[in-house]
Design an enzyme around this catalytic site. Structure first.
Site, PDB file in Angstrom:
ATOM      1  N   LYS A  77       0.899  37.313 -15.061  1.00 33.51           N
ATOM      2  CA  LYS A  77       1.209  35.935 -14.667  1.00 33.51           C
ATOM      3  C   LYS A  77       0.272  35.464 -13.560  1.00 33.51           C
ATOM      4  O   LYS A  77      -0.112  36.248 -12.690  1.00 33.51           O
ATOM      5  CB  LYS A  77       2.673  35.904 -14.184  1.00 33.51           C
ATOM      6  CG  LYS A  77       3.210  34.542 -13.801  1.00 33.51           C
ATOM      7  CD  LYS A  77       4.700  34.656 -13.447  1.00 33.51           C
ATOM      8  CE  LYS A  77       5.299  33.342 -13.009  1.00 33.51           C
ATOM      9  NZ  LYS A  77       6.744  33.454 -12.722  1.00 33.51           N
ATOM     10  N   SER A 152       9.957  30.508 -15.116  1.00 29.34           N
ATOM     11  CA  SER A 152       8.596  30.049 -14.954  1.00 29.34           C
ATOM     12  C   SER A 152       7.559  30.948 -15.618  1.00 29.34           C
ATOM     13  O   SER A 152       6.403  30.547 -15.765  1.00 29.34           O
ATOM     14  CB  SER A 152       8.272  29.942 -13.459  1.00 29.34           C
ATOM     15  OG  SER A 152       8.326  31.230 -12.854  1.00 29.34           O
ATOM     16  N   SER A 176      13.082  33.882 -13.759  1.00 30.84           N
ATOM     17  CA  SER A 176      11.824  33.567 -14.433  1.00 30.84           C
ATOM     18  C   SER A 176      11.259  34.624 -15.365  1.00 30.84           C
ATOM     19  O   SER A 176      10.308  34.344 -16.088  1.00 30.84           O
ATOM     20  CB  SER A 176      10.759  33.212 -13.402  1.00 30.84           C
ATOM     21  OG  SER A 176      10.956  31.899 -12.989  1.00 30.84           O
TER      22      SER A 176
HETATM   23  N1  GLN Z   1      14.152  28.420 -12.566  1.00 32.06           N
HETATM   24  C1  GLN Z   1      14.228  28.960 -11.252  1.00 32.06           C
HETATM   25  C2  GLN Z   1      13.528  28.048 -10.268  1.00 32.06           C
HETATM   26  O1  GLN Z   1      12.951  27.097 -10.692  1.00 32.06           O
HETATM   27  C3  GLN Z   1      13.672  30.343 -11.229  1.00 32.06           C
HETATM   28  C4  GLN Z   1      12.224  30.434 -10.958  1.00 32.06           C
HETATM   29  C5  GLN Z   1      11.733  31.831 -10.800  1.00 32.06           C
HETATM   30  O2  GLN Z   1      12.461  32.800 -11.050  1.00 32.06           O
HETATM   31  N2  GLN Z   1      10.511  31.964 -10.355  1.00 32.06           N
HETATM   32  O3  GLN Z   1      13.560  28.274  -9.099  1.00 32.06           O
END
Ligand code: GLN
Length: 479
Positions: A77, A152, A176
C-alpha cells in the site's frame, strides 16, 4: 499453472523445478497490464522485479538457503515506505516523493526473498472506506466495476482479488484491511496493535494504525504475518512477545468458545441477508458442537463517534508535518507571508476528506472543547478496553459482520461523510481496543457479491484466531 492455490504450493513447484520466479513475475506483470483499468496499482516495476526474480532463480540453483518468502510476489500500500520508491499516501501533497528508507515490514519481506512488484492505490492518507478519496482516482472492484472495492486499502485488496500479486500489505486504522477484503471476497488480517512495527508506515492515527495482510487464503496471510511481526528498535510500541510460526495454526482442530454481541446483529443499519447469514452460521456452529455465547454490548452506538474523535485528533497532529517547507507539495507562486504559505500548500495539497478530518481533529483538541470530546472519547475507549478484557475471559473468539452492506456503487456515499463513517461500525472496535481481527470470505449475497465474517481474539492471540479462521474457511464457506 498460475495462480497457485497457496504460496506453499508455489514454492514446492519452484523447488522441484516446474516453475521459476521469473515465470511467476511474468505472469503477474501480465495480469497488472490486463487489469490496469481497475487502478489498483499506482506504480509497477517490471524491470526491477524481473531482475530480482532472475537473481532468486540463480540463488536457488546454487543451493543458497531460501528465505521464507522466496519468490513470493507482493504489492504494498502507498503508505508503507519502500526505499527509493514513490511514497505518496495517494495524496497530491506527496506526489513525486520517494522514500529514503524501508519500513520495517518491507525490510523483513525483502530479507526473506519476497519480490515487490508494485505499489497499491489507497484512500488519501488511509482515510476512507471506499478508495474514492485517492488523488489518483478510485479503484474498481473486479467483481462489478461500477462498485467500490472498500477502503482504505482498496488497491491492496483488488491486487489480490484480480490476481495481480500473491499477497499484499495494507494498513488498518479502523478496518482498512478487513473491510476491503470483505468487499472483494478475500482474506484480510489486522494484527494486534503492537504486533507489527509501524516504522515506515505513514501515520494516520498512531494509537490505532497497524500494517495488515491481504491474501487469497488464511495460510498465506499466516506466513506473511510470521515474517513481518515482531520487536523493532525503531518502534517502541511493538511488543517483544515472541512471534510464533502462525502457519502452525492452519488445520487447527481446536474448538474455541465463541461469542457474539447481540446488538451487532440486531442493529438497524445491517443488511437483512448479512444478518440472516450470520444467524444461520451461528446455528450451524452450535449444531456442530461449538459453544456460542450471546453477549451484551450496550456501547455499540458510541464506537464510531469515539473512533472519529480520537483518530481525527491524532491525524490533525500527525499531518501537521506536511507544510511544504521540508518536502512535499509547495504552491506557486510561493507566498511571502508564513501563514499564507502554509495555508496555500495545505489547501491545495490535501484533498477534501483529509482537510475535513484535520479540521475536525483540531476542533476536538481545541482548548474549549478538549474535555467535552477528546477526554470523553478516551474515557469511552478505556471502558471498551475493560469490557473487552471481561469478554475474552468468557470466550476465545468474537464473531461479527465486517460491514453492514456489500460493496456499494462508486459515488453512492461519497457526498455523505456521516453515512460513510457509520459503515465502519463493525471494524473500528478492534482498533479502539487493539485486538487482532480477520475478515474471511464465507458468504455470498443474492446480489452476487461476496461478504465476510469477522473474527476477533484477545491481544496477541493471532495463532488461535488464524487457526479458527482457516478452519471456518475450509468447512463453512458457502459455495
Ligand atoms: N474507514 C476508516 C476511516 O476512514 C478506516 C480507515 C483505516 O483503517 N485506515 O477512518
Amino acid at each position: 499453472m498460475y495462480p497457485f492455490a497457496t504460496i506453499k504450493a508455489y514454492q514446492q513447484q519452484l523447488f522441484n523445478g516446474t516453475t521459476s520466479c521469473k515465470q511467476a513475475v511474468e505472469y503477474y506483470l501480465a495480469q497488472t497490464k490486463k487489469f490496469a483499468h481497475l487502478n489498483a496499482l499506482l506504480h509497477v516495476f517490471p524491470k526491477e522485479a524481473l531482475q530480482r526474480a532472475a537473481a532468486l532463480d540463480e540463488q536457488r540453483a546454487a543451493g543458497k538457503q531460501p528465505g521464507k518468502l522466496h519468490g513470493v510476489v507482493v504489492t504494498v500500500k502507498d503508505v508503507i515506505a519502500w526505499e527509493q520508491h514513490p511514497l505518496s499516501a495517494s495524496s497530491n501533497i506527496l506526489r513525486n516523493f520517494h522514500s529514503i528508507y524501508n519500513a520495517t515490514a518491507v525490510q523483513k519481506l525483502l530479507a526473506e526473498d519476497a519480490i515487490i512488484i508494485g505499489i497499491n492505490n489507497c484512500d488519501e492518507f488511509a482515510m476512507g472506506s471506499s478508495n474514492e478519496n485517492s488523488a489518483f482516482g478510485p479503484v474498481k472492484n473486479k467483481l462489478d466495476e461500477s462498485r467500490v472495492p472498500g477502503g482504505s486499502s482498496g488497491g491492496s485488496a483488488v491486487a489480490v482479488q484480480a490476481d495481480l500479486c500473491m499477497v499484499s500489505l495494507g494498513s488498518d486504522t479502523g478496518g482498512s484491511v478487513r473491510q476491503p477484503a470483505d468487499f472483494c471476497g478475500i482474506v484480510g488480517v489486522k494484527p494486534s496493535y503492537g504486533r507489527v512495527s509501524r516504522h515506515g508506515l505513514i501515520a494516520y492515527g498512531s494509537s490505532f494504525d497497524q500494517i495488515g495482510v491481504l491474501s487469497q487464503n488464511v495460510e498465506d496471510a499466516a506466513l506473511v504475518l510470521s515474517v513481518i511481526a515482531g520487536a523493532d528498535d525503531y518502534d517502541s510500541t511493538v511488543s517483544t512477545i515472541p512471534v510464533p510460526d502462525y502457519t502452525a495454526a492452519v488445520s487447527s482442530t481446536a474448538k474455541p468458545v465463541l461469542g457474539y454481541f447481540k446488538q451487532t446483529l440486531t442493529h438497524a443499519g445491517l443488511d437483512e441477508e448479512i444478518r440472516n447469514s450470520h444467524i444461520s452460521l451461528i446455528e450451524k456452529l452450535k449444531a456442530d458442537g461449538y459453544e456460542v455465547k450471546e453477549l451484551d454490548f450496550d456501547l455499540i452506538d458510541y464506537i464510531v463517534p469515539t473512533y472519529y474523535v480520537l483518530t481525527t485528533a491524532e491525524a490533525s497532529s500527525n499531518l501537521s508535518r506536511y507544510d511544504g517547507v521540508r518536502y512535499g507539495y509547495r504552491s506557486t507562486p510561493v507566498r511571502e507571508e508564513l501563514t499564507e504559505f502554509y495555508s496555500a500548500n495545505r489547501s491545495e495539497g490535501f484533498g477534501k476528506e483529509v482537510q475535513r478530518r484535520i479540521m475536525l481533529g483540531t476542533f476536538v483538541l481545541s482548548a474549549g472543547y478538549y474535555d467535552a470530546y477528546y477526554t470523553k472519547a478516551q474515557q469511552v475507549r478505556r471502558k471498551l478496553y475493560d469490557q473487552t478484557k471481561l469478554v475474552f475471559s468468557e470466550i476465545d473468539a468474537l464473531l461479527m459482520p465486517v460491514s453492514p452492506s456489500t460493496a456499494f456503487k462508486i459515488g453512492e456515499k461519497s457526498s455523505n461523510p456521516i453515512e460513510m463513517y457509520l459503515a465502519d461500525i463493525y471494524t473500528v472496535f478492534a482498533n479502539l481496543v487493539g485486538i487482532p481481527g480477520v475478515s474471511i470470505p464465507l458468504f455470498q449475497h443474492s446480489n452476487g457479491l461476496p461478504f465476510g465474517l469477522q473474527l476477533m481474539a484477545k491481544h496477541f492471540d493471532e495463532l488461535s484466531l488464524l487457526g479458527l479462521a482457516d478452519h471456518l474457511m475450509k468447512h463453512y464457506k458457502a459455495s
